[in-house]
Motif scaffolding. Sequence first.
Motif, PDB file in Angstrom:
ATOM      1  N   TYR A 136       0.814  -1.211   0.000  1.00 17.29           N
ATOM      2  CA  TYR A 136       0.000   0.000   0.000  1.00 17.29           C
ATOM      3  C   TYR A 136       0.852   1.267   0.000  1.00 17.29           C
ATOM      4  CZ  TYR A 136      -4.387  -2.494   0.573  1.00 17.29           C
ATOM      5  OH  TYR A 136      -5.486  -3.300   0.357  1.00 17.29           O
ATOM      6  N   GLY A 137       2.084   1.152   0.449  1.00 22.00           N
ATOM      7  CA  GLY A 137       2.940   2.336   0.498  1.00 22.00           C
ATOM      8  C   GLY A 137       3.945   2.410  -0.630  1.00 22.00           C
ATOM      9  N   GLN A 138       3.835   1.558  -1.643  1.00 26.17           N
ATOM     10  CA  GLN A 138       4.818   1.538  -2.723  1.00 26.17           C
ATOM     11  C   GLN A 138       4.796   2.843  -3.522  1.00 26.17           C
ATOM     12  OE1 GLN A 138       3.355  -1.825  -4.967  1.00 26.17           O
ATOM     13  NE2 GLN A 138       2.335  -0.531  -6.458  1.00 26.17           N
ATOM     14  N   TRP A 139       5.866   3.081  -4.261  1.00 28.37           N
ATOM     15  CA  TRP A 139       5.957   4.254  -5.141  1.00 28.37           C
ATOM     16  C   TRP A 139       6.057   3.748  -6.572  1.00 28.37           C
ATOM     17  CZ3 TRP A 139       9.114   6.402  -8.837  1.00 28.37           C
ATOM     18  CH2 TRP A 139       8.884   7.763  -9.145  1.00 28.37           C
ATOM     19  N   SER A 140       4.970   3.857  -7.311  1.00 30.84           N
ATOM     20  CA  SER A 140       4.931   3.413  -8.703  1.00 30.84           C
ATOM     21  C   SER A 140       3.891   4.237  -9.459  1.00 30.84           C
ATOM     22  CB  SER A 140       4.593   1.911  -8.774  1.00 30.84           C
ATOM     23  OG  SER A 140       4.755   1.408 -10.077  1.00 30.84           O
ATOM     24  N   PRO A 141       4.138   5.560  -9.575  1.00 32.13           N
ATOM     25  CA  PRO A 141       3.105   6.487 -10.048  1.00 32.13           C
ATOM     26  C   PRO A 141       2.718   6.362 -11.510  1.00 32.13           C
ATOM     27  CG  PRO A 141       5.207   7.613  -9.799  1.00 32.13           C
ATOM     28  CD  PRO A 141       5.391   6.249  -9.231  1.00 32.13           C
ATOM     29  N   THR A 142       3.440   5.565 -12.289  1.00 34.34           N
ATOM     30  CA  THR A 142       3.059   5.392 -13.701  1.00 34.34           C
ATOM     31  C   THR A 142       2.426   4.027 -13.966  1.00 34.34           C
ATOM     32  OG1 THR A 142       5.227   4.489 -14.345  1.00 34.34           O
ATOM     33  CG2 THR A 142       4.958   6.898 -14.420  1.00 34.34           C
ATOM     34  N   GLU A 143       2.294   3.217 -12.940  1.00 39.04           N
ATOM     35  CA  GLU A 143       1.833   1.831 -13.115  1.00 39.04           C
ATOM     36  C   GLU A 143       0.319   1.726 -13.240  1.00 39.04           C
ATOM     37  OE1 GLU A 143       1.716  -2.329 -10.494  1.00 39.04           O
ATOM     38  OE2 GLU A 143       3.151  -0.751  -9.992  1.00 39.04           O
ATOM     39  N   VAL A 144      -0.106   0.960 -14.220  1.00 40.24           N
ATOM     40  CA  VAL A 144      -1.512   0.574 -14.321  1.00 40.24           C
ATOM     41  C   VAL A 144      -1.614  -0.841 -13.761  1.00 40.24           C
ATOM     42  CG1 VAL A 144      -3.448   0.106 -15.864  1.00 40.24           C
ATOM     43  CG2 VAL A 144      -1.933   2.046 -16.317  1.00 40.24           C
ATOM     44  N   GLY A 145      -2.258  -0.987 -12.631  1.00 40.15           N
ATOM     45  CA  GLY A 145      -2.400  -2.288 -11.984  1.00 40.15           C
ATOM     46  C   GLY A 145      -3.769  -2.881 -12.259  1.00 40.15           C
ATOM     47  N   ILE A 146      -3.790  -4.077 -12.840  1.00 40.38           N
ATOM     48  CA  ILE A 146      -5.045  -4.758 -13.159  1.00 40.38           C
ATOM     49  C   ILE A 146      -5.185  -5.964 -12.234  1.00 40.38           C
ATOM     50  CG2 ILE A 146      -6.407  -5.866 -14.975  1.00 40.38           C
ATOM     51  CD1 ILE A 146      -4.718  -4.360 -17.025  1.00 40.38           C
ATOM     52  N   PHE A 147      -6.329  -6.077 -11.589  1.00 36.28           N
ATOM     53  CA  PHE A 147      -6.557  -7.139 -10.615  1.00 36.28           C
ATOM     54  C   PHE A 147      -7.906  -7.804 -10.868  1.00 36.28           C
ATOM     55  CE2 PHE A 147      -3.813  -3.973  -8.711  1.00 36.28           C
ATOM     56  CZ  PHE A 147      -2.799  -4.725  -8.126  1.00 36.28           C
ATOM     57  N   GLY A 148      -8.047  -9.007 -10.330  1.00 42.66           N
ATOM     58  CA  GLY A 148      -9.328  -9.695 -10.359  1.00 42.66           C
ATOM     59  C   GLY A 148      -9.970  -9.630  -8.984  1.00 42.66           C
ATOM     60  N   ASP A 149     -11.276  -9.436  -8.939  1.00 43.54           N
ATOM     61  CA  ASP A 149     -11.938  -9.317  -7.638  1.00 43.54           C
ATOM     62  C   ASP A 149     -12.149 -10.664  -6.963  1.00 43.54           C
ATOM     63  OD1 ASP A 149     -13.975 -10.399  -9.175  1.00 43.54           O
ATOM     64  OD2 ASP A 149     -15.505  -8.981  -8.495  1.00 43.54           O
ATOM     65  N   ASP A 150     -11.798 -11.745  -7.667  1.00 43.32           N
ATOM     66  CA  ASP A 150     -11.944 -13.084  -7.089  1.00 43.32           C
ATOM     67  C   ASP A 150     -10.609 -13.824  -7.136  1.00 43.32           C
ATOM     68  OD1 ASP A 150     -13.463 -14.929  -5.768  1.00 43.32           O
ATOM     69  OD2 ASP A 150     -14.490 -15.701  -7.525  1.00 43.32           O
ATOM     70  N   ASN A 163      -1.545   4.373  -1.041  1.00 40.57           N
ATOM     71  CA  ASN A 163      -0.797   5.602  -1.231  1.00 40.57           C
ATOM     72  C   ASN A 163      -1.093   6.179  -2.614  1.00 40.57           C
ATOM     73  OD1 ASN A 163       1.249   7.585  -1.323  1.00 40.57           O
ATOM     74  ND2 ASN A 163       2.746   6.086  -2.056  1.00 40.57           N
ATOM     75  N   ARG A 164      -1.254   7.498  -2.712  1.00 37.62           N
ATOM     76  CA  ARG A 164      -1.647   8.117  -3.979  1.00 37.62           C
ATOM     77  C   ARG A 164      -0.631   7.891  -5.088  1.00 37.62           C
ATOM     78  NH1 ARG A 164      -3.501  14.215  -3.036  1.00 37.62           N
ATOM     79  NH2 ARG A 164      -3.858  13.967  -5.273  1.00 37.62           N
ATOM     80  N   ALA A 165       0.625   7.667  -4.730  1.00 36.72           N
ATOM     81  CA  ALA A 165       1.666   7.435  -5.741  1.00 36.72           C
ATOM     82  C   ALA A 165       1.937   5.956  -5.960  1.00 36.72           C
ATOM     83  CB  ALA A 165       2.957   8.143  -5.348  1.00 36.72           C
ATOM     84  N   ALA A 166       1.101   5.094  -5.382  1.00 37.50           N
ATOM     85  CA  ALA A 166       1.330   3.656  -5.513  1.00 37.50           C
ATOM     86  C   ALA A 166       1.032   3.155  -6.922  1.00 37.50           C
ATOM     87  CB  ALA A 166       0.478   2.892  -4.502  1.00 37.50           C
TER      88      ALA A 166
END
Length: 207
Positions: A136-150, A163-166
């Motif tokens: 939650y505290g990572q710094w990766s401000p250009t990353e598009v993270g795709i996740f599955g809800d299951d 974190n806003r810059a995660a």
Amino acid sequence: MRSRTVITEIAAAGALLGSYPLDWVVRRGEPYFCEPSSEPVILLHGFGGSRANLLALGAYIRLAGFDNVSYFEYPRWQTLADSAAQLGRIAAEKSGGDGVHLIGHSLGGTVARRYAAGAPKRVVRSLVTLGSPYSYGQWSPTEVGIFGDDDPIVPAPIEELTNRAAFARIVTLHNVGHLALVFHPEALRIIGTELRANRAAESKAAA
């Protein structure tokens, strides 16, 4: 996991297993017989996987207009720092001044993130991760993270706690597990959009 997700995960697992013999055929046809015209796209597999697992994704990316696709493979038990450093050497070799696009599934996305965090400016043009472990505290401000809800392996982050810059953006797909992210139509659409939006100026003009 929901029954629908279980079915898609089983289908995805079957597709991944079936990719191994196909990879043997593809490798026999390398290298390319013409010079690639786009900047490099590097795909990174998950823990215990191989480039074979990303052949379908690579084929889609080529159809999207990026013909310079390669695969980063790393030993199963190699440290994250060593894998990121190895990726950095490959990215530097391939970038040719135009930078590289990084797309990683599961642990591959974490390796890509680790490298991108310390990479020289403008080397990493795109960073897309699929079900990749995060903090939650990572710094990766250009990353598009795709996740599955299951996804029982890497649960989607709670955006309010992040974190806003995660991440630049978090996308959570419904009724999707861990393996199926690699094949999901919406995930593919997002990847194609990111690549086109961040491609080199010369490539944009050609397109």
